[in-house]
Motif scaffolding. Structure first.
Motif, PDB file in Angstrom:
ATOM      1  N   VAL A  96       0.843  -1.198   0.000  1.00 25.87           N
ATOM      2  CA  VAL A  96       0.000   0.000   0.000  1.00 25.87           C
ATOM      3  C   VAL A  96       0.882   1.255   0.000  1.00 25.87           C
ATOM      4  CG1 VAL A  96      -1.755   1.305   1.276  1.00 25.87           C
ATOM      5  CG2 VAL A  96      -1.926  -1.194   1.124  1.00 25.87           C
ATOM      6  N   ALA A  97       1.970   1.231   0.797  1.00 24.04           N
ATOM      7  CA  ALA A  97       2.871   2.393   0.853  1.00 24.04           C
ATOM      8  C   ALA A  97       3.498   2.648  -0.521  1.00 24.04           C
ATOM      9  CB  ALA A  97       3.952   2.176   1.913  1.00 24.04           C
ATOM     10  N   LYS A  98       3.845   1.571  -1.234  1.00 21.78           N
ATOM     11  CA  LYS A  98       4.453   1.720  -2.566  1.00 21.78           C
ATOM     12  C   LYS A  98       3.440   2.339  -3.539  1.00 21.78           C
ATOM     13  CE  LYS A  98       6.744  -1.124  -6.099  1.00 21.78           C
ATOM     14  NZ  LYS A  98       5.731  -1.459  -7.117  1.00 21.78           N
ATOM     15  N   ALA A  99       2.210   1.845  -3.502  1.00 18.26           N
ATOM     16  CA  ALA A  99       1.167   2.375  -4.395  1.00 18.26           C
ATOM     17  C   ALA A  99       0.872   3.843  -4.071  1.00 18.26           C
ATOM     18  CB  ALA A  99      -0.104   1.533  -4.259  1.00 18.26           C
ATOM     19  N   LEU A 100       0.873   4.162  -2.777  1.00 18.16           N
ATOM     20  CA  LEU A 100       0.614   5.548  -2.363  1.00 18.16           C
ATOM     21  C   LEU A 100       1.751   6.457  -2.829  1.00 18.16           C
ATOM     22  CD1 LEU A 100      -1.109   7.577  -0.741  1.00 18.16           C
ATOM     23  CD2 LEU A 100       0.169   6.863   1.307  1.00 18.16           C
ATOM     24  N   LYS A 101       2.975   5.979  -2.657  1.00 15.04           N
ATOM     25  CA  LYS A 101       4.137   6.776  -3.079  1.00 15.04           C
ATOM     26  C   LYS A 101       4.099   7.038  -4.592  1.00 15.04           C
ATOM     27  CE  LYS A 101       9.140   6.654  -3.402  1.00 15.04           C
ATOM     28  NZ  LYS A 101      10.382   5.927  -3.108  1.00 15.04           N
ATOM     29  N   GLU A 102       3.817   5.992  -5.367  1.00 15.01           N
ATOM     30  CA  GLU A 102       3.736   6.169  -6.830  1.00 15.01           C
ATOM     31  C   GLU A 102       2.657   7.182  -7.189  1.00 15.01           C
ATOM     32  OE1 GLU A 102       4.962   1.565  -8.044  1.00 15.01           O
ATOM     33  OE2 GLU A 102       3.005   2.352  -8.596  1.00 15.01           O
ATOM     34  N   SER A 103       1.525   7.084  -6.502  1.00 23.70           N
ATOM     35  CA  SER A 103       0.392   7.972  -6.815  1.00 23.70           C
ATOM     36  C   SER A 103       0.720   9.422  -6.464  1.00 23.70           C
ATOM     37  CB  SER A 103      -0.854   7.516  -6.048  1.00 23.70           C
ATOM     38  OG  SER A 103      -1.181   6.194  -6.403  1.00 23.70           O
ATOM     39  N   LEU A 104       1.304   9.638  -5.294  1.00 22.12           N
ATOM     40  CA  LEU A 104       1.632  11.014  -4.886  1.00 22.12           C
ATOM     41  C   LEU A 104       2.761  11.579  -5.734  1.00 22.12           C
ATOM     42  CD1 LEU A 104       1.297  10.795  -0.987  1.00 22.12           C
ATOM     43  CD2 LEU A 104      -0.383  11.617  -2.637  1.00 22.12           C
ATOM     44  N   ASN A 105       3.695  10.714  -6.130  1.00 20.99           N
ATOM     45  CA  ASN A 105       4.764  11.145  -7.036  1.00 20.99           C
ATOM     46  C   ASN A 105       4.183  11.616  -8.366  1.00 20.99           C
ATOM     47  OD1 ASN A 105       7.500  11.335  -6.451  1.00 20.99           O
ATOM     48  ND2 ASN A 105       7.744   9.114  -6.364  1.00 20.99           N
ATOM     49  N   PHE A 106       3.201  10.875  -8.860  1.00 17.83           N
ATOM     50  CA  PHE A 106       2.564  11.265 -10.116  1.00 17.83           C
ATOM     51  C   PHE A 106       1.901  12.630  -9.960  1.00 17.83           C
ATOM     52  CE2 PHE A 106      -0.974  11.697 -13.009  1.00 17.83           C
ATOM     53  CZ  PHE A 106      -0.420  11.349 -14.225  1.00 17.83           C
ATOM     54  N   ILE A 107       1.169  12.803  -8.837  1.00 15.58           N
ATOM     55  CA  ILE A 107       0.499  14.094  -8.623  1.00 15.58           C
ATOM     56  C   ILE A 107       1.542  15.211  -8.600  1.00 15.58           C
ATOM     57  CG2 ILE A 107      -0.850  15.482  -6.983  1.00 15.58           C
ATOM     58  CD1 ILE A 107      -2.252  12.859  -6.131  1.00 15.58           C
ATOM     59  N   ALA A 108       2.615  14.994  -7.834  1.00 17.12           N
ATOM     60  CA  ALA A 108       3.625  16.044  -7.664  1.00 17.12           C
ATOM     61  C   ALA A 108       4.312  16.390  -8.985  1.00 17.12           C
ATOM     62  CB  ALA A 108       4.661  15.600  -6.633  1.00 17.12           C
ATOM     63  N   ASP A 109       4.661  15.366  -9.759  1.00 13.58           N
ATOM     64  CA  ASP A 109       5.540  15.595 -10.917  1.00 13.58           C
ATOM     65  C   ASP A 109       4.812  15.745 -12.245  1.00 13.58           C
ATOM     66  OD1 ASP A 109       7.647  15.350  -9.219  1.00 13.58           O
ATOM     67  OD2 ASP A 109       8.115  13.265  -9.752  1.00 13.58           O
ATOM     68  N   GLU A 110       3.696  15.043 -12.400  1.00 17.24           N
ATOM     69  CA  GLU A 110       3.115  14.932 -13.746  1.00 17.24           C
ATOM     70  C   GLU A 110       1.687  15.387 -13.879  1.00 17.24           C
ATOM     71  OE1 GLU A 110       3.889  11.135 -15.740  1.00 17.24           O
ATOM     72  OE2 GLU A 110       5.316  10.707 -14.140  1.00 17.24           O
ATOM     73  N   ALA A 111       0.940  15.381 -12.783  1.00 17.57           N
ATOM     74  CA  ALA A 111      -0.503  15.593 -12.923  1.00 17.57           C
ATOM     75  C   ALA A 111      -0.818  16.970 -13.493  1.00 17.57           C
ATOM     76  CB  ALA A 111      -1.191  15.409 -11.574  1.00 17.57           C
ATOM     77  N   THR A 112      -1.761  16.984 -14.418  1.00 17.20           N
ATOM     78  CA  THR A 112      -2.329  18.233 -14.914  1.00 17.20           C
ATOM     79  C   THR A 112      -3.802  18.215 -14.512  1.00 17.20           C
ATOM     80  OG1 THR A 112      -3.067  17.341 -17.029  1.00 17.20           O
ATOM     81  CG2 THR A 112      -0.787  18.153 -16.916  1.00 17.20           C
ATOM     82  N   TRP A 113      -4.470  19.303 -14.778  1.00 16.00           N
ATOM     83  CA  TRP A 113      -5.891  19.408 -14.403  1.00 16.00           C
ATOM     84  C   TRP A 113      -6.707  18.283 -15.034  1.00 16.00           C
ATOM     85  CZ3 TRP A 113      -8.058  21.031 -10.421  1.00 16.00           C
ATOM     86  CH2 TRP A 113      -9.402  21.437 -10.382  1.00 16.00           C
ATOM     87  N   ASP A 114      -6.248  17.780 -16.220  1.00 15.23           N
ATOM     88  CA  ASP A 114      -6.952  16.670 -16.884  1.00 15.23           C
ATOM     89  C   ASP A 114      -6.897  15.384 -16.074  1.00 15.23           C
ATOM     90  OD1 ASP A 114      -7.641  18.225 -19.016  1.00 15.23           O
ATOM     91  OD2 ASP A 114      -5.954  17.576 -20.280  1.00 15.23           O
ATOM     92  N   ASP A 115      -5.948  15.272 -15.152  1.00 16.21           N
ATOM     93  CA  ASP A 115      -5.821  14.062 -14.324  1.00 16.21           C
ATOM     94  C   ASP A 115      -6.678  14.122 -13.065  1.00 16.21           C
ATOM     95  OD1 ASP A 115      -3.773  12.653 -15.895  1.00 16.21           O
ATOM     96  OD2 ASP A 115      -2.495  14.343 -15.301  1.00 16.21           O
ATOM     97  N   VAL A 116      -7.349  15.254 -12.848  1.00 16.22           N
ATOM     98  CA  VAL A 116      -8.190  15.407 -11.655  1.00 16.22           C
ATOM     99  C   VAL A 116      -9.646  15.189 -12.075  1.00 16.22           C
ATOM    100  CG1 VAL A 116      -8.773  16.858  -9.685  1.00 16.22           C
ATOM    101  CG2 VAL A 116      -6.546  17.151 -10.808  1.00 16.22           C
TER     102      VAL A 116
END
Ligand code: HCS
Length: 155
Positions: A96-116
């Motif tokens: 779960v920690a790995k999945a959470l880290k990947e998800s938050l990393n994506f938000i921090a580095d790559e997410a655009t408004w289209d990903d919300v």
């Protein structure tokens, strides 16, 4: 009176960010539902403002669903220091920690408004209260602090 596990936890002893298994419950047909404490910031020292928390919630509703089989729901604590995650079946806190880290990393580095997802008046109950800027900054800080799979051991 029912005992609420979350109120038994000594919030002064834990070291956020962490993933903690709260409990597993078995239904009458043998199915297991797991309940996790995804603690993103230190209790009584920090709290994620609602707009950023709301945007993290909507974005991880997709990102964590993609990564955790049997995902049911991930919703914020009223104290705004983290989320409950409910899943079918058992998952290690490491996974779960790995999945959470990947998800938050994506938000921090790559997410655009289209990903919300769910940011329209028709798809959200408070569509004005989102901030991708805040979600990105908090996600970066949480990942950089290290997400532990043990609530009492800093990563
Ligand atoms: N917390 C929900 C999204 C509600 S807007 C989910 O699917 O995890």
């Amino acid at each position: 009176k029912p005992v609420v596990e979350s109120f038994q936890l000594d919030h002064t002893k834990v070291k956020a960010p962490y993933v903690r298994l709260i409990d597993e419950e078995q239904g009458p047909n043998g199915d297991v539902i797991s309940n996790y404490d995804l603690r993103l910031v230190q209790p009584n020292e920090n709290a994620i403002p609602t707009a950023g928390l709301h945007t993290i919630e909507h974005t991880i509703a997709v990102l964590l669903r993609e990564r955790i089989p049997g995902y049911i729901d991930c919703s914020p604590f009223g104290c705004r220091t983290g989320f409950h995650l409910l899943t079918w079946g058992r998952h290690s806190t490491e996974d779960v920690a790995k999945a959470l880290k990947e998800s938050l990393n994506f938000i921090a580095d790559e997410a655009t408004w289209d990903d919300v997802p769910g940011t329209e008046i028709t798809s959200c109950g408070n569509y004005r209260d989102h901030s991708l800027f805040s979600a990105k900054q908090w996600s970066r800080d949480i990942v950089d602090a290290g997400i532990s799979s043990d609530p009492y051991v800093r990563k």
